[in-house]
Design an enzyme around this catalytic site. Structure first.
Site, PDB file in Angstrom:
ATOM      1  N   VAL A  17       0.831  -1.205   0.000  1.00 45.21           N
ATOM      2  CA  VAL A  17       0.000   0.000   0.000  1.00 45.21           C
ATOM      3  C   VAL A  17       0.864   1.253   0.000  1.00 45.21           C
ATOM      4  CG1 VAL A  17      -1.787   1.294   1.224  1.00 45.21           C
ATOM      5  CG2 VAL A  17      -1.873  -1.206   1.168  1.00 45.21           C
ATOM      6  N   GLY A  18       1.869   1.287   0.875  1.00 47.04           N
ATOM      7  CA  GLY A  18       2.696   2.481   1.008  1.00 47.04           C
ATOM      8  C   GLY A  18       3.388   2.882  -0.277  1.00 47.04           C
ATOM      9  N   GLY A 135     -10.804  -1.433   3.035  1.00 48.50           N
ATOM     10  CA  GLY A 135     -10.021  -1.096   1.861  1.00 48.50           C
ATOM     11  C   GLY A 135     -10.507   0.153   1.160  1.00 48.50           C
ATOM     12  N   LYS A 206     -11.936  -4.925  12.458  1.00 47.62           N
ATOM     13  CA  LYS A 206     -12.742  -3.995  11.659  1.00 47.62           C
ATOM     14  C   LYS A 206     -14.124  -3.787  12.285  1.00 47.62           C
ATOM     15  CE  LYS A 206     -10.275  -5.390   7.497  1.00 47.62           C
ATOM     16  NZ  LYS A 206     -10.302  -6.228   6.284  1.00 47.62           N
TER      17      LYS A 206
END
Length: 439
Positions: A17-18, A135, A206
């Site tokens: 992701v980063g 997400g 979550k």
């Protein structure tokens, strides 16, 4: 070119992701500046290993193994390291230096969220975390902002793509759990150690985040009831299909009425488990590794949010949306908006929940067994809605498999009744007990 005010943005972590976040910040900087009203200068990327392979080529001069200067000299700090430490310490240090935080760290927020939000409130900073729950699906902002004037009654969501892929394949192909899990690992949907996904830990984190937002109550992770999908087999899938259901791993967060627990009569339940969902329900049509969150609000009614629940570039989209929001706040000035947890509703154990069930039993095929089973269910205040019997003939033993659908019952009553059935002598084996959600 507009002469925008410049904001310093630091990135902690350059994994799947980063690295995508960094690439998009560099590639679309001008567009993002127009949307944010400020130029977003990526001043550094903190990594553990400068030479580690990455999905995207990043400018070497931005990489550093020393995050300290980034934490104390940035306007916005994006934390994408994952895990509890050093992420927690780094975020607290950045907040102390006056930075706003953007994070996708569900484990950290579910475990230390109140501490981090309190620290941000003390200095007037904000924490943004759209990517932490589903997400790319925009669910955090609707719960926190769009529905702030409403009363959310219930959230029911598929929030883990790995388990949805596995259960979907088992339902459509008739495959075994172990076979589909191996395929999911080969495709990159599941980790080499899939425990966090298949045992429901990821979904529970979550669920804690979503419930805290929806009910304005701090929900500790240890208050979330959690079950995984490792016991789901082809026979259970077949029984569900015949009864008109599909099995999904659900995160369920809902308001309950329980005057015995709360003076106001209001409590909440937060739980994760595999459940039967009617095939006509919108969540039943969520296939593959996708996620979906179904929200029921008092005034707004039924709302559904659907899309990719994971993936580097998809999650990066949610992260960058938060970066733009943080930049706009800096330009507008003023203190950050804190999290509302003042409702402080009690989180009750699973035993207080009322729902429907499907109980599958193996019993001896002899007279009187059905009557005995029905009597035990009645004694336990569990009412039969449907019953399907299948005779299984072995070499010397004749057994029957009973698939019993119940009317609504209290979880504690159902659990006690299943225990009585197991100990009764008329039941050879309790094959499975599944809740029914979404009727």
């Amino acid at each position: 070119m507009t002469d925008y005010r410049r904001l310093r943005v630091a990135l902690l972590g350059a994994g799947a992701v980063g690295s995508q976040v960094a690439a998009l910040l560099l590639k679309h900087g001008d567009e993002l500046a127009d949307r944010a009203g400020a130029a977003l200068d990526l001043v550094g990327i903190s990594v553990r290993d400068l030479d580690a392979p990455r999905d995207v080529d990043l400018p070497r001069e931005l990489l550093t193994t020393d995050p300290e200067p980034l934490l104390v000299g940035s306007d916005i700090v994006i934390e994408l390291m994952g895990g509890i430490e050093p992420a927690r310490t780094s975020i607290l240090q950045a907040i102390g230096a006056g930075a706003d935080i953007v994070t996708a760290n569900k484990a950290l927020l579910a475990t230390h969220g109140p501490e981090l939000f309190e620290a941000a409130d003390q200095v007037g900073a904000s924490i943004y975390y759209e990517a932490a729950a589903a997400g790319a699906i925009p669910i955090i902002r609707p719960l926190r902002d769009s529905l702030a004037g409403d009363r959310v009654q219930r959230i029911m969501g598929i929030v883990n793509g790995t388990t949805n892929y596995i259960l979907d394949r088992m339902d459509r192909d008739g495959s075994d759990f172990a076979e589909v899990l191996a395929d999911a690992q080969a495709l990159g949907y599941a980790e080499a150690d899939p425990t966090a996904d298949v045992e429901g830990y990821d979904a529970a984190q979550k669920a804690a985040i979503l419930a805290s937002l929806a009910f304005h109550t701090a929900v500790p992770l240890n208050a979330v009831h959690r079950e995984g999908i490792t016991q789901i087999d082809a026979d259970m899938m077949d029984a569900a299909r015949k009864a008109g259901y599909v099995i999904k791993l659900l995160a369920v967060c809902e308001r309950l009425s329980d005057a015995e627990v709360s003076p106001s009569g209001e409590t909440i339940s937060v739980r994760v488990y595999p459940a039967l969902v009617p095939r006509e329900h919108p969540l039943a049509s969520v296939h593959g590794a996708n996620n979906a969150v179904f929200v029921q609000a008092e005034a707004a009614g039924d709302l559904m949010f659907y899309g990719a629940g994971a993936g580097g570039v998809q999650t990066a989209s949610a992260v960058l949306g938060d970066v733009v929001s943080a930049a706009r706040r800096h330009i507008a000035g003023g203190v950050g908006v804190g999290e509302s947890t003042r409702a402080n509703l009690p989180v009750v154990p699973i035993g207080h929940v009322t729902t429907r069930y499907q109980i599958t039993l193996e019993v001896e095929d002899r007279p009187g067994v059905l009557a005995a089973v029905a009597g035990l269910l009645s004694d336990g205040r569990v009412s039969i809605a449907t019953l399907e019997q299948t005779i299984v003939t072995g070499d010397d033993v004749h057994t029957a498999r009973l698939v019993i659908g119940t009317h609504t019952a209290r979880e504690q009553d159902l659990s006690d009744t299943v225990g009585a059935l197991s100990a009764s002598g008329v039941v050879t084996r309790v094959v499975s007990v599944l809740r029914v959600e979404g009727d």
